[in-house]
Design a protein around this motif. Sequence first.
Motif, mmCIF file in Angstrom:
data_model
loop_
_atom_site.group_PDB
_atom_site.id
_atom_site.type_symbol
_atom_site.label_atom_id
_atom_site.label_comp_id
_atom_site.label_asym_id
_atom_site.label_seq_id
_atom_site.Cartn_x
_atom_site.Cartn_y
_atom_site.Cartn_z
ATOM 1 N N HIS A 195 20.679 48.299 -16.300
ATOM 2 C CA HIS A 195 19.894 48.875 -15.219
ATOM 3 C C HIS A 195 18.650 48.038 -14.963
ATOM 4 O O HIS A 195 18.272 47.193 -15.772
ATOM 5 C CB HIS A 195 19.466 50.309 -15.572
ATOM 6 N N PRO A 198 13.197 51.851 -12.602
ATOM 7 C CA PRO A 198 12.809 52.387 -11.298
ATOM 8 C C PRO A 198 11.302 52.467 -11.088
ATOM 9 O O PRO A 198 10.844 53.019 -10.091
ATOM 10 C CB PRO A 198 13.420 53.796 -11.316
ATOM 11 N N TYR A 236 12.172 47.699 -10.109
ATOM 12 C CA TYR A 236 12.628 47.453 -8.734
ATOM 13 C C TYR A 236 11.526 47.635 -7.690
ATOM 14 O O TYR A 236 11.455 46.853 -6.731
ATOM 15 C CB TYR A 236 13.816 48.372 -8.427
ATOM 16 N N TYR A 303 17.816 55.574 -5.786
ATOM 17 C CA TYR A 303 18.080 54.934 -7.078
ATOM 18 C C TYR A 303 19.045 55.781 -7.902
ATOM 19 O O TYR A 303 20.013 55.269 -8.476
ATOM 20 C CB TYR A 303 16.755 54.755 -7.825
ATOM 21 N N SER A 308 22.001 53.493 -10.842
ATOM 22 C CA SER A 308 21.440 52.255 -11.412
ATOM 23 C C SER A 308 22.262 51.019 -11.083
ATOM 24 O O SER A 308 22.072 49.957 -11.678
ATOM 25 C CB SER A 308 21.285 52.376 -12.940
ATOM 26 N N SER A 310 22.742 47.927 -9.251
ATOM 27 C CA SER A 310 21.788 47.091 -8.518
ATOM 28 C C SER A 310 22.319 46.674 -7.154
ATOM 29 O O SER A 310 21.585 46.656 -6.157
ATOM 30 C CB SER A 310 21.443 45.846 -9.340
ATOM 31 N N LEU A 313 22.240 49.640 -4.757
ATOM 32 C CA LEU A 313 20.865 49.935 -4.376
ATOM 33 C C LEU A 313 20.346 48.892 -3.397
ATOM 34 O O LEU A 313 19.653 49.230 -2.422
ATOM 35 C CB LEU A 313 19.988 49.990 -5.627
#
Length: 321
Positions: A195, A198, A236, A303, A308, A310, A313
Amino acid sequence: MEHLVSSWCNGRSLPESYILPPGKRPGKLTVPLANNIPVIDLGGHDQTDVINHGVPSNLMDEAMSVFKEFHALFAKDKAIETSKDPNKSCYFYTSSPNYATEKFHFWRDGLVHHCNPLEKYIQFWPERPPRYREVVGPYTAEVRKLGFRILEFTSQGLGISPDHFSSGLSENQTLLVNHYPPCPDPSLTLGVGKHRDPGGINILLQSDVYGLQVFKDEEWVGVEPIPYAFVINIGYPLQIISNGKLKGAEHRVVTNSNVARTIASLFFNPSSETLVEPAKALIDASNPALYKSLTYKDFLSKYIAASSDSKALEEVLSTTL
């Protein structure tokens, strides 16, 4: 509390609910150790492991000691010590906060509590072990100072205002203390899956037990603990604020069959209604915004929905995909 890994793991084989699907398992248990993670000396002339950071070494030792003491309490005591606030600013979980609905579990127990403002939240922190508040209060205060120094240096490096992170973008500081008991089969499960964090930055205090791995150049590399050094993870939101100049570090935690591992992370997160968006000083006709503007609350919902992932997202948040 009966599900806590630390409550039942001794002498047990790995339950099926902890066996990850083949594609998510650790794979090779032995990976190369990272030899190019910069060690930043804040006491030197240069402004990511961080040493000479100003947090006293004896305070780091005492904090790690009480974190381990807390996780060694009986489950019923941990339940009592983390249920003082009806708003759940302090809570305890196993695997993840979504234990009841997740498809498979991770090999960890976690303590979470808010740290800012200290005078508001410390009353809800654990009172056992007896030294918890008197040690962890000063510890989080010192790490908080370090975090703002790092964010100020980050702002200078990006060429944005030095106080860019001084208010809503970092005011929600949360401590996460994870405990990973000895695992019967580290090849089949993880302490935490792959992950990106966040939050903005994560200041990580490792114990002397190895477990952190970072995904770099399409392979996993290990991050060895350095005595009295912190590991700084970029999350992120900082990737968004920097308009892609900084990248959130993808990482995971592997387990150990012989010894337990305890870590403490202080996260510097935006407040719920704060806008997370590329810094305006980094945007012009030649450098358009790569990410959408949204509140941190909305970011978190996306998120979580992406689990998680990537790439998923990135597709949701990017202005170019």
